[in-house]
Design a protein around this motif. Sequence first.
Motif, PDB file in Angstrom:
ATOM      1  N   ALA A   1      -4.280  75.905   0.519  1.00  0.00           N
ATOM      2  CA  ALA A   1      -3.203  76.121   1.305  1.00  0.00           C
ATOM      3  C   ALA A   1      -2.939  75.078   2.547  1.00  0.00           C
ATOM      4  N   ALA A   2      -4.220  74.551   3.081  1.00  0.00           N
ATOM      5  CA  ALA A   2      -4.158  73.595   4.335  1.00  0.00           C
ATOM      6  C   ALA A   2      -4.421  72.388   3.731  1.00  0.00           C
TER       7      ALA A   2
ATOM      8  N   PHE B   1      -1.195  72.012  -4.301  1.00  0.00           N
ATOM      9  CA  PHE B   1      -1.466  70.611  -4.618  1.00  0.00           C
ATOM     10  C   PHE B   1      -0.528  69.531  -4.961  1.00  0.00           C
ATOM     11  N   GLU B   2       0.508  70.175  -5.508  1.00  0.00           N
ATOM     12  CA  GLU B   2       1.966  69.422  -5.761  1.00  0.00           C
ATOM     13  C   GLU B   2       2.481  69.082  -4.353  1.00  0.00           C
ATOM     14  N   GLU B   3       2.345  69.949  -3.598  1.00  0.00           N
ATOM     15  CA  GLU B   3       3.128  69.937  -2.281  1.00  0.00           C
ATOM     16  C   GLU B   3       2.323  68.718  -1.564  1.00  0.00           C
ATOM     17  N   SER B   4       1.058  68.651  -1.663  1.00  0.00           N
ATOM     18  CA  SER B   4       0.073  67.666  -0.942  1.00  0.00           C
ATOM     19  C   SER B   4       0.437  66.460  -1.469  1.00  0.00           C
TER      20      SER B   4
ATOM     21  N   ALA C   1       5.663  60.564   0.397  1.00  0.00           N
ATOM     22  CA  ALA C   1       6.561  60.484   1.304  1.00  0.00           C
ATOM     23  C   ALA C   1       6.308  59.431   2.241  1.00  0.00           C
ATOM     24  N   ASP C   2       5.198  59.377   2.723  1.00  0.00           N
ATOM     25  CA  ASP C   2       4.590  58.786   3.860  1.00  0.00           C
ATOM     26  C   ASP C   2       3.615  57.427   3.439  1.00  0.00           C
ATOM     27  N   SER C   3       3.191  57.552   2.374  1.00  0.00           N
ATOM     28  CA  SER C   3       2.118  56.490   1.849  1.00  0.00           C
ATOM     29  C   SER C   3       2.253  56.373   0.563  1.00  0.00           C
ATOM     30  N   PRO C   4       3.393  55.765  -0.226  1.00  0.00           N
ATOM     31  CA  PRO C   4       3.709  55.826  -1.607  1.00  0.00           C
ATOM     32  C   PRO C   4       2.607  55.001  -2.413  1.00  0.00           C
TER      33      PRO C   4
ATOM     34  N   VAL D   1      -1.761  67.684 -12.558  1.00  0.00           N
ATOM     35  CA  VAL D   1      -1.003  67.124 -11.580  1.00  0.00           C
ATOM     36  C   VAL D   1      -1.204  65.815 -11.204  1.00  0.00           C
ATOM     37  N   CYS D   2      -2.672  65.601 -11.276  1.00  0.00           N
ATOM     38  CA  CYS D   2      -2.968  63.961 -11.064  1.00  0.00           C
ATOM     39  C   CYS D   2      -2.565  63.052 -11.966  1.00  0.00           C
TER      40      CYS D   2
END
Length: 316
Positions: free
Chosen positions: A136-137, A180-183, A189-192, A261-262
């Motif tokens: 979650a973190a 993990f998907e949100e991570s 979003a910031d470092s594609p 996910v990876c």
Amino acid sequence: MQESPQGRERRPGARLGGRPARRRTPYAGIAASCAGLLVAAAALTGCTSSDGAGPEWTKAKAPPKPIWDRSPASIAAVGDSITRGFDACGVLSDCPEVSWATGTDDGVRSLALRLLGKPGAVERSWNYARSGASVAALPAQMGKAAGHEPDLVTVMMGANDACKDEADLMTPVDEFRTSFEESMRRLRADSPRTHVYVASVPDLKRLWSEGRENPLGRQIWKLGICASMLGDSQDMGAEAQQRRSTVQSRVVAYNKVLKDVCAKDLRCRYDGGAVFDFRFTGEQLSTWDWFHPSKNGQGKLADIAYRNVVAAKPPA
């Protein structure tokens, strides 16, 4: 002088060259029109390939190939106490200098030290892992890492999601996936263009089987370390065995999420289960808690990561 046949008016049924003239019906025009339409339709659908496999444009395109940088110039790490080097140097304390990912200790030879050299590891690596963190973190950690736009981010997370006071309190698999998907979205979003190395969750049951033979380890585990797996470590009854199997199955499910996910990201590489499969021994476990990696164990994690990052192809 007789009038030539070309000059005479033809009558219905008159012969030309000895054969009856064919009467043209309205259906002949319709048939010709339909034939034209069929030819046009065939042209639109494309030509059949030489191997007879059907129109070329209907063939599925090959999926894009993964992109991987085998020599990153900067590294950020996210995760939990393992990546912070907890209990590797002293009791109940972080020791990031021996972290497998970003440490500077020559005995461990971290991933950053091998790829960037010591000056580079000091100046161009960042460790945002936190002891006690669960998945979650991870989105917040990944957001901090993305701020540096590193060439590579290492991820090792999930042990604390399985290590709870009771097995019923473990993080549900769908929640693990969502975090993990949100991570990954936060990073992209910031470092594609950042590459991501994802280490599998360690085999907690293997740690139990190794540490339970050590008298000191058994006593320390009674303090509540990873009770879902390590509690009542000498109990070999059916209920205790089932509890450990439940935790083991959850770790396997977490690793499947990490892999799946990876695999959807062209710049992500999962370790193929290498950390989970590694046969840890007592030498790789902290003498202060018989759970976290020792300096030797951190070095083994660095070995696994380095092999996977510099490999020409991802693990099978």
